[in-house]
Design a protein around this motif. Structure first.
Motif, mmCIF file in Angstrom:
data_model
loop_
_atom_site.group_PDB
_atom_site.id
_atom_site.type_symbol
_atom_site.label_atom_id
_atom_site.label_comp_id
_atom_site.label_asym_id
_atom_site.label_seq_id
_atom_site.Cartn_x
_atom_site.Cartn_y
_atom_site.Cartn_z
ATOM 1 N N LEU A 134 0.847 -1.222 -0.057
ATOM 2 C CA LEU A 134 -0.008 -0.105 0.013
ATOM 3 C C LEU A 134 0.866 1.088 -0.007
ATOM 4 O O LEU A 134 2.099 1.243 0.297
ATOM 5 C CB LEU A 134 -1.010 0.095 1.254
ATOM 6 C CG LEU A 134 -1.940 -1.309 1.131
ATOM 7 C CD1 LEU A 134 -2.650 -0.990 2.664
ATOM 8 C CD2 LEU A 134 -2.684 -1.225 0.076
ATOM 9 N N MET A 135 0.347 2.387 -0.625
ATOM 10 C CA MET A 135 1.105 3.573 -0.521
ATOM 11 C C MET A 135 0.647 4.423 0.978
ATOM 12 O O MET A 135 1.615 5.117 1.207
ATOM 13 C CB MET A 135 0.477 4.514 -1.564
ATOM 14 C CG MET A 135 0.574 3.814 -3.111
ATOM 15 S SD MET A 135 0.050 4.982 -4.198
ATOM 16 C CE MET A 135 -1.733 4.812 -4.103
ATOM 17 N N ASN A 136 -0.335 3.924 1.583
ATOM 18 C CA ASN A 136 -0.474 4.482 2.790
ATOM 19 C C ASN A 136 -0.858 5.993 2.706
ATOM 20 O O ASN A 136 -0.196 6.995 3.507
ATOM 21 C CB ASN A 136 0.424 4.252 3.912
ATOM 22 C CG ASN A 136 0.517 2.335 4.248
ATOM 23 O OD1 ASN A 136 -0.766 1.981 4.257
ATOM 24 N ND2 ASN A 136 1.671 2.349 4.071
ATOM 25 N N GLU A 140 -6.576 6.142 -0.496
ATOM 26 C CA GLU A 140 -6.201 4.913 -1.041
ATOM 27 C C GLU A 140 -7.469 3.995 -1.106
ATOM 28 O O GLU A 140 -7.454 3.250 -1.908
ATOM 29 C CB GLU A 140 -4.967 4.555 -0.622
ATOM 30 C CG GLU A 140 -4.286 3.426 -1.308
ATOM 31 C CD GLU A 140 -2.867 3.030 -0.820
ATOM 32 O OE1 GLU A 140 -2.302 2.022 -1.264
ATOM 33 O OE2 GLU A 140 -2.501 3.351 0.364
ATOM 34 N N GLU A 141 -8.429 4.158 -0.243
ATOM 35 C CA GLU A 141 -9.393 3.273 -0.050
ATOM 36 C C GLU A 141 -10.564 3.467 -1.111
ATOM 37 O O GLU A 141 -11.465 2.699 -1.190
ATOM 38 C CB GLU A 141 -10.007 3.264 1.073
ATOM 39 C CG GLU A 141 -10.825 4.403 1.713
ATOM 40 C CD GLU A 141 -9.969 5.674 1.753
ATOM 41 O OE1 GLU A 141 -10.660 7.024 1.966
ATOM 42 O OE2 GLU A 141 -8.562 5.786 1.805
ATOM 43 N N VAL A 145 -9.198 3.756 -6.843
ATOM 44 C CA VAL A 145 -7.906 3.213 -6.776
ATOM 45 C C VAL A 145 -7.525 1.546 -7.041
ATOM 46 O O VAL A 145 -8.269 0.832 -6.324
ATOM 47 C CB VAL A 145 -7.235 3.590 -5.448
ATOM 48 C CG1 VAL A 145 -5.660 3.110 -5.254
ATOM 49 C CG2 VAL A 145 -7.409 5.000 -5.248
ATOM 50 N N HIS A 147 -5.055 -1.840 -7.164
ATOM 51 C CA HIS A 147 -3.619 -2.340 -7.180
ATOM 52 C C HIS A 147 -3.559 -3.458 -7.979
ATOM 53 O O HIS A 147 -2.382 -4.054 -8.028
ATOM 54 C CB HIS A 147 -3.746 -2.871 -5.590
ATOM 55 C CG HIS A 147 -3.464 -1.547 -4.585
ATOM 56 N ND1 HIS A 147 -2.112 -0.965 -4.373
ATOM 57 C CD2 HIS A 147 -4.184 -1.108 -3.987
ATOM 58 C CE1 HIS A 147 -2.300 -0.072 -3.436
ATOM 59 N NE2 HIS A 147 -3.470 0.071 -3.345
ATOM 60 N N ILE A 224 -5.351 11.426 -2.526
ATOM 61 C CA ILE A 224 -6.078 10.998 -3.724
ATOM 62 C C ILE A 224 -7.617 11.592 -3.230
ATOM 63 O O ILE A 224 -8.154 11.078 -2.007
ATOM 64 C CB ILE A 224 -6.049 9.588 -3.861
ATOM 65 C CG1 ILE A 224 -4.537 9.114 -4.003
ATOM 66 C CG2 ILE A 224 -7.074 9.040 -4.945
ATOM 67 C CD1 ILE A 224 -4.821 7.435 -4.265
ATOM 68 N N ALA A 247 -2.172 1.821 -8.810
ATOM 69 C CA ALA A 247 -1.152 1.684 -7.925
ATOM 70 C C ALA A 247 -0.382 0.329 -8.304
ATOM 71 O O ALA A 247 -0.595 -0.706 -7.447
ATOM 72 C CB ALA A 247 -1.746 1.802 -6.570
#
Length: 323
Positions: A134-136, A140-141, A145, A147, A224, A247
């Protein structure tokens, strides 16, 4: 409970290789796979091409015939299905490993989402593709987004931000751009990754140089939102209008599973699991590692072609231990 000499967690290429080796050694076994056959490969992008040639992906002596020098995802899925057809391996699909408990007689009681087993030996061959790094960052949630990247058509004519500079990121950037997406890349380093496939790297470099794909080097995503992304660049904070974020920040092994089996991990950031390179046995008697999971966070050490031999090492050690 079903009793076997070997329980294999993971039904990818290396898990299948372990099943074949167990079968050839005359050992009773079962393969537990939480998804479909070769689940990690199934989750690869639809247009993905392997770096390796087909013969280096072969297992069990089954020839891998490809139309091209380097096979693609679809050919690999069909190949490993044919391997399963050839050996009729005892594999349980869509069955998730939950926990294992060591019994007093050097056996393990294993509980899955569908069944219970008694196993004298456990092999962890789970790869590393199931858990993204994760980018943290805030946002991001959000649903925008992703992955995992599958099919470029989904992103046609959208504003797509790709995070990363290695194979997954480069493939996503080029393929979505060719479907009409407006592509921006965010790259922490100073250049496109040196491990990018040699026939692809010049393409992405040229697209960036000509301005077709915008790239922010030495930069990172800081936040984001629904319609934009904030990027910290060497020249300051930049806000880019955006529809989707891909990501491609890498993946990691299931360390929680390893810890549940009391497998020791190194204290450094690589989190290398403890195992004997000659036998593949971990610090826990009767528990073995096979494939990419052996590398911890160093996911560029082990591949199908250089970890196929793990299966033979493990079975040889089990057979010797049984004598």
């Amino acid at each position: 409970m079903n009793e076997v000499e070997v329980l294999i967690i993971g039904g990818g290429p290396i898990g299948l290789a372990c099943g074949i080796a167990a079968q050839q050694a005359g050992l009773s076994y079962v393969i537990i796979e939480k998804g479909c056959l070769a689940n990690s490969l199934y989750n690869y992008p639809v247009n993905m091409t392997f770096f390796s040639t087909s013969e280096r992906l072969e297992i069990g002596g089954v020839p891998f015939m490809s139309l091209n020098p380097k096979p693609n995802r679809q050919e690999a899925l069909e190949y490993y299905r044919r391997v399963q057809e050839s050996y009729q391996l005892n594999i349980k699909l869509f069955e998730t490993f939950e926990k294992a408990e060591r019994l007093g007689d050097q056996r393990y009681a294993v509980i899955t989402s569908k069944d219970r087993y008694i196993a004298r030996n456990i092999i962890v061959a789970t790869g590393f593709y199931d858990i993204p790094v994760l980018m943290n960052v805030p946002g991001e949630e959000l649903p925008k987004v992703r992955h995992y990247y599958k099919d470029p058509h989904f992103y046609a004519y959208q504003k797509v931000l790709v995070v990363g500079a290695n194979n997954s990121a480069v493939d996503a950037a080029l393929e979505t751009w060719r479907k009409g997406a407006e592509v921006t890349m965010v790259i922490t380093g100073t250049e496109i990754g040196q491990r990018v496939k040699y026939w692809v790297r010049p393409d992405i470099v040229n697209r960036i140089n000509e301005g077709s794909i915008k790239a922010y080097f030495q930069s990172k995503v800081t936040a984001i939102s629904e319609h934009a992304v904030d990027i910290l660049t060497p020249d300051g904070l930049v806000t880019v209008q955006n529809d989707f974020v891909l990501a491609m920040t890498g993946y990691m092994p299931n360390f929680e599973l390893l810890k549940a089996l009391d497998i020791q991990l190194s204290d450094n950031e690589k989190r290398f699991p403890s195992f004997n390179h000659e036998t593949m046995q971990t610090n826990q008697p009767g528990i073995y590692l096979a494939g990419v999971v052996c590398g911890g966070m160093d996911t560029h050490t082990w591949f199908i072609e250089n970890s196929r031999e793990h299966a033979g090492k493990i079975m040889q050690n089990i057979v010797v231990s049984n004598k």
